[in-house]
Design a protein around this motif. Structure first.
Motif, PDB file in Angstrom:
ATOM      1  N   LEU A   1      21.776  47.360  17.743  1.00  0.00           N
ATOM      2  CA  LEU A   1      22.016  45.935  17.931  1.00  0.00           C
ATOM      3  C   LEU A   1      21.205  45.119  16.934  1.00  0.00           C
ATOM      4  CD1 LEU A   1      21.864  45.816  21.815  1.00  0.00           C
ATOM      5  CD2 LEU A   1      23.875  45.373  20.409  1.00  0.00           C
TER       6      LEU A   1
ATOM      7  N   VAL B   1      34.713  36.783  27.057  1.00  0.00           N
ATOM      8  CA  VAL B   1      34.781  38.242  26.899  1.00  0.00           C
ATOM      9  C   VAL B   1      33.872  38.961  27.893  1.00  0.00           C
ATOM     10  CG1 VAL B   1      35.496  38.371  24.504  1.00  0.00           C
ATOM     11  CG2 VAL B   1      33.076  38.107  25.057  1.00  0.00           C
ATOM     12  N   LEU B   2      33.016  38.204  28.559  1.00  0.00           N
ATOM     13  CA  LEU B   2      32.136  38.814  29.564  1.00  0.00           C
ATOM     14  C   LEU B   2      32.719  38.626  30.953  1.00  0.00           C
ATOM     15  CD1 LEU B   2      28.545  37.683  28.443  1.00  0.00           C
ATOM     16  CD2 LEU B   2      29.757  39.796  27.860  1.00  0.00           C
TER      17      LEU B   2
ATOM     18  N   LEU C   1      28.049  47.777  28.457  1.00  0.00           N
ATOM     19  CA  LEU C   1      27.394  47.465  27.201  1.00  0.00           C
ATOM     20  C   LEU C   1      26.115  48.235  26.943  1.00  0.00           C
ATOM     21  CD1 LEU C   1      27.916  43.633  27.129  1.00  0.00           C
ATOM     22  CD2 LEU C   1      29.139  45.406  25.868  1.00  0.00           C
TER      23      LEU C   1
ATOM     24  N   ALA D   1      33.159  38.516  19.494  1.00  0.00           N
ATOM     25  CA  ALA D   1      34.405  37.902  19.941  1.00  0.00           C
ATOM     26  C   ALA D   1      34.604  36.536  19.282  1.00  0.00           C
ATOM     27  CB  ALA D   1      34.412  37.759  21.459  1.00  0.00           C
ATOM     28  N   VAL D   2      33.506  35.774  19.187  1.00  0.00           N
ATOM     29  CA  VAL D   2      33.576  34.446  18.585  1.00  0.00           C
ATOM     30  C   VAL D   2      33.919  34.543  17.107  1.00  0.00           C
ATOM     31  CG1 VAL D   2      32.193  32.457  17.912  1.00  0.00           C
ATOM     32  CG2 VAL D   2      32.049  33.336  20.239  1.00  0.00           C
ATOM     33  N   ASP D   3      33.376  35.554  16.449  1.00  0.00           N
ATOM     34  CA  ASP D   3      33.619  35.704  15.014  1.00  0.00           C
ATOM     35  C   ASP D   3      35.084  35.987  14.713  1.00  0.00           C
ATOM     36  OD1 ASP D   3      31.148  35.187  14.093  1.00  0.00           O
ATOM     37  OD2 ASP D   3      30.484  37.273  14.006  1.00  0.00           O
ATOM     38  N   GLU D   4      35.745  36.594  15.685  1.00  0.00           N
ATOM     39  CA  GLU D   4      37.156  36.911  15.460  1.00  0.00           C
ATOM     40  C   GLU D   4      38.052  35.701  15.644  1.00  0.00           C
ATOM     41  OE1 GLU D   4      37.978  40.031  18.141  1.00  0.00           O
ATOM     42  OE2 GLU D   4      36.522  41.387  17.228  1.00  0.00           O
ATOM     43  N   ASP D   5      37.480  34.677  16.245  1.00  0.00           N
ATOM     44  CA  ASP D   5      38.230  33.444  16.487  1.00  0.00           C
ATOM     45  C   ASP D   5      39.472  33.680  17.346  1.00  0.00           C
ATOM     46  OD1 ASP D   5      37.506  32.215  13.243  1.00  0.00           O
ATOM     47  OD2 ASP D   5      36.552  31.717  15.147  1.00  0.00           O
TER      48      ASP D   5
ATOM     49  N   ARG E   1      38.030  46.977  21.430  1.00  0.00           N
ATOM     50  CA  ARG E   1      37.019  46.095  22.014  1.00  0.00           C
ATOM     51  C   ARG E   1      36.367  46.775  23.207  1.00  0.00           C
ATOM     52  NH1 ARG E   1      37.391  40.670  22.874  1.00  0.00           N
ATOM     53  NH2 ARG E   1      38.518  40.534  20.948  1.00  0.00           N
TER      54      ARG E   1
ATOM     55  N   LEU F   1      20.498  37.154  17.108  1.00  0.00           N
ATOM     56  CA  LEU F   1      21.473  36.934  18.178  1.00  0.00           C
ATOM     57  C   LEU F   1      21.335  35.539  18.782  1.00  0.00           C
ATOM     58  CD1 LEU F   1      21.158  40.419  19.926  1.00  0.00           C
ATOM     59  CD2 LEU F   1      23.141  39.572  18.652  1.00  0.00           C
TER      60      LEU F   1
ATOM     61  N   ARG G   1      26.834  28.849  17.131  1.00  0.00           N
ATOM     62  CA  ARG G   1      28.258  28.855  17.442  1.00  0.00           C
ATOM     63  C   ARG G   1      28.565  28.009  18.662  1.00  0.00           C
ATOM     64  NH1 ARG G   1      30.630  32.566  14.148  1.00  0.00           N
ATOM     65  NH2 ARG G   1      29.034  33.439  12.781  1.00  0.00           N
TER      66      ARG G   1
ATOM     67  N   ARG H   1      30.876  24.393  18.900  1.00  0.00           N
ATOM     68  CA  ARG H   1      32.007  24.278  19.820  1.00  0.00           C
ATOM     69  C   ARG H   1      31.821  23.122  20.792  1.00  0.00           C
ATOM     70  NH1 ARG H   1      34.917  29.644  21.723  1.00  0.00           N
ATOM     71  NH2 ARG H   1      35.213  30.656  19.718  1.00  0.00           N
TER      72      ARG H   1
ATOM     73  N   LYS I   1      20.732  41.595  25.050  1.00  0.00           N
ATOM     74  CA  LYS I   1      21.113  41.665  23.637  1.00  0.00           C
ATOM     75  C   LYS I   1      22.552  42.137  23.470  1.00  0.00           C
ATOM     76  CE  LYS I   1      18.231  43.233  20.620  1.00  0.00           C
ATOM     77  NZ  LYS I   1      17.258  44.099  19.890  1.00  0.00           N
ATOM     78  N   ALA I   2      22.930  43.114  24.274  1.00  0.00           N
ATOM     79  CA  ALA I   2      24.299  43.625  24.172  1.00  0.00           C
ATOM     80  C   ALA I   2      25.315  42.550  24.538  1.00  0.00           C
ATOM     81  CB  ALA I   2      24.461  44.850  25.061  1.00  0.00           C
ATOM     82  N   ALA I   3      24.994  41.778  25.560  1.00  0.00           N
ATOM     83  CA  ALA I   3      25.906  40.717  25.986  1.00  0.00           C
ATOM     84  C   ALA I   3      26.063  39.668  24.886  1.00  0.00           C
ATOM     85  CB  ALA I   3      25.399  40.070  27.270  1.00  0.00           C
ATOM     86  N   LEU I   4      24.944  39.260  24.301  1.00  0.00           N
ATOM     87  CA  LEU I   4      25.000  38.290  23.212  1.00  0.00           C
ATOM     88  C   LEU I   4      25.800  38.840  22.041  1.00  0.00           C
ATOM     89  CD1 LEU I   4      21.315  36.922  23.186  1.00  0.00           C
ATOM     90  CD2 LEU I   4      23.374  35.670  23.851  1.00  0.00           C
ATOM     91  N   ASN I   5      25.595  40.111  21.764  1.00  0.00           N
ATOM     92  CA  ASN I   5      26.294  40.744  20.644  1.00  0.00           C
ATOM     93  C   ASN I   5      27.806  40.752  20.865  1.00  0.00           C
ATOM     94  OD1 ASN I   5      26.054  42.137  18.098  1.00  0.00           O
ATOM     95  ND2 ASN I   5      26.723  43.963  19.179  1.00  0.00           N
ATOM     96  N   VAL I   6      28.208  41.092  22.066  1.00  0.00           N
ATOM     97  CA  VAL I   6      29.642  41.123  22.379  1.00  0.00           C
ATOM     98  C   VAL I   6      30.252  39.727  22.244  1.00  0.00           C
ATOM     99  CG1 VAL I   6      31.303  41.392  24.242  1.00  0.00           C
ATOM    100  CG2 VAL I   6      29.568  43.145  23.868  1.00  0.00           C
ATOM    101  N   VAL I   7      29.545  38.740  22.770  1.00  0.00           N
ATOM    102  CA  VAL I   7      30.044  37.370  22.692  1.00  0.00           C
ATOM    103  C   VAL I   7      30.195  36.939  21.233  1.00  0.00           C
ATOM    104  CG1 VAL I   7      29.441  34.958  23.118  1.00  0.00           C
ATOM    105  CG2 VAL I   7      29.143  36.659  24.924  1.00  0.00           C
ATOM    106  N   LEU I   8      29.214  37.252  20.423  1.00  0.00           N
ATOM    107  CA  LEU I   8      29.254  36.854  19.017  1.00  0.00           C
ATOM    108  C   LEU I   8      30.392  37.532  18.273  1.00  0.00           C
ATOM    109  CD1 LEU I   8      25.531  36.614  17.917  1.00  0.00           C
ATOM    110  CD2 LEU I   8      27.181  34.784  18.264  1.00  0.00           C
TER     111      LEU I   8
ATOM    112  N   MET J   1      38.361  39.781  11.785  1.00  0.00           N
ATOM    113  CA  MET J   1      38.061  41.037  11.180  1.00  0.00           C
ATOM    114  C   MET J   1      37.925  42.137  12.191  1.00  0.00           C
ATOM    115  SD  MET J   1      34.701  39.361   9.765  1.00  0.00           S
ATOM    116  CE  MET J   1      34.670  38.085   8.537  1.00  0.00           C
TER     117      MET J   1
END
Lengths: 158, 158
Positions: free
Chosen positions: A21, A135-136, A13, B154-158, A6, A27, A34, A38, B145-152, A1
């Motif tokens: 957030l 992504v980091l 960030l 990205a993961v959600d997009e698969d 990005r 989070l 997740r 994995r 928090k921002a880092a976790l958010n970005v990772v999530l 989605m």
DNA sequence: TATTGTTATACTCTATAACTATA
DNA sequence: TATAGTTATAGAGTATAACAATA
């Protein structure tokens, strides 16, 4: 989605929080959820789950660590540890040997199969982790882990 | 366990990794575990748990969100959602109203008691979070928090 | 008395499969 | 046919209480 642009570098960030957030609890839960699914999928070919691999690491880490000590380190009860070690023993990953110095304790030692599984699992765990954090940047990944580590150490001290 | 010198500023964290950091899975599990138990204790006076509070947030967030949609957002199955809403309804936090446009769906609306609980819970959640992260600077907390958010994301997009 | 491992038991959170009522 | 909510049920992971062996 998303066809949204990005965030390019994770280092940017925290600079501007355009959208608020989610809360920390959300989070942490989602990230853990997740990651575990994995890790479970990646470790499946070895016939073990994430908890068993974590236990292997602990039992191999310092010889002579009792079940209760490893349980504490993993954040589970010592009664929960029993079934876990039972299963690992059934799978031929570890052996239980009564401690000669204190016979209430068990020495849980890795079998050759356990050591091989530990080694293979390490590779898988590393890959899962770097894939999860891809992504980091390397620096931001380390920052994330370091921050979590500091928080946990502080929490442990109560 | 420790008279070791604490890392002063969290900003220095990633510069030198003197001791190897635990793996990500361990860090996420422990952090989530510790946070949830604190949040649960803090929310207990309100008569709700962390999951119920999270659900309250979602149901209040966007009106007309179906049970299934909120379930997806919370990362739980829609069958799990049923019992959760049941309990929230029993506690007088929400009401179920059949959607007039699509009568298969429920509108889950917050009662006055639910809104009050949501508001009080928000304060508690904020306090729990800042208390949990108190060893980190404001900036490092946001970074985490921002880092976790970005990772999530990205993961959600698969 | 205190601790280690153990067992029995139960609780929480979760999902799968099948049902119902709508669409 | 497909979807939202529901129910029944089962599984994973967890803890509490009580016991045996040992310290």
């Amino acid at each position: 989605m998303s066809s949204e642009p990005r965030v390019g570098s994770a280092s940017e960030l925290p600079l501007r929080d355009q959208a608020p957030l989610p809360r920390l609890g959300y989070l942490l839960k989602q990230a853990h959820l997740r990651f575990v699914e994995r890790a479970a999928a990646a470790l499946a070919p070895l016939g073990i789950g994430p908890r068993e691999w974590a236990a292997l690491v602990c039992f191999d880490d310092e010889h002579g660590l009792s079940q209760a000590q490893v349980a504490q380190r993993l954040g589970i009860d010592r009664t929960t540890m029993v079934a876990l070690v039972d299963e690992m023993q059934t799978k031929g990953l570890v052996t239980r040997q009564p401690d000669s110095a204190d016979r209430r304790k068990n020495h849980v030692k890795l079998t050759p199969h356990g050591r091989q599984t530990l080694k293979r699992g390490a590779t898988i765990a590393d890959e899962t982790e770097s894939d999860f954090l891809n992504v980091l940047s390397q620096e931001d990944s380390e920052r994330l882990k370091a921050a979590l580590n500091v928080v946990l150490q502080a929490v442990d001290e109560d």
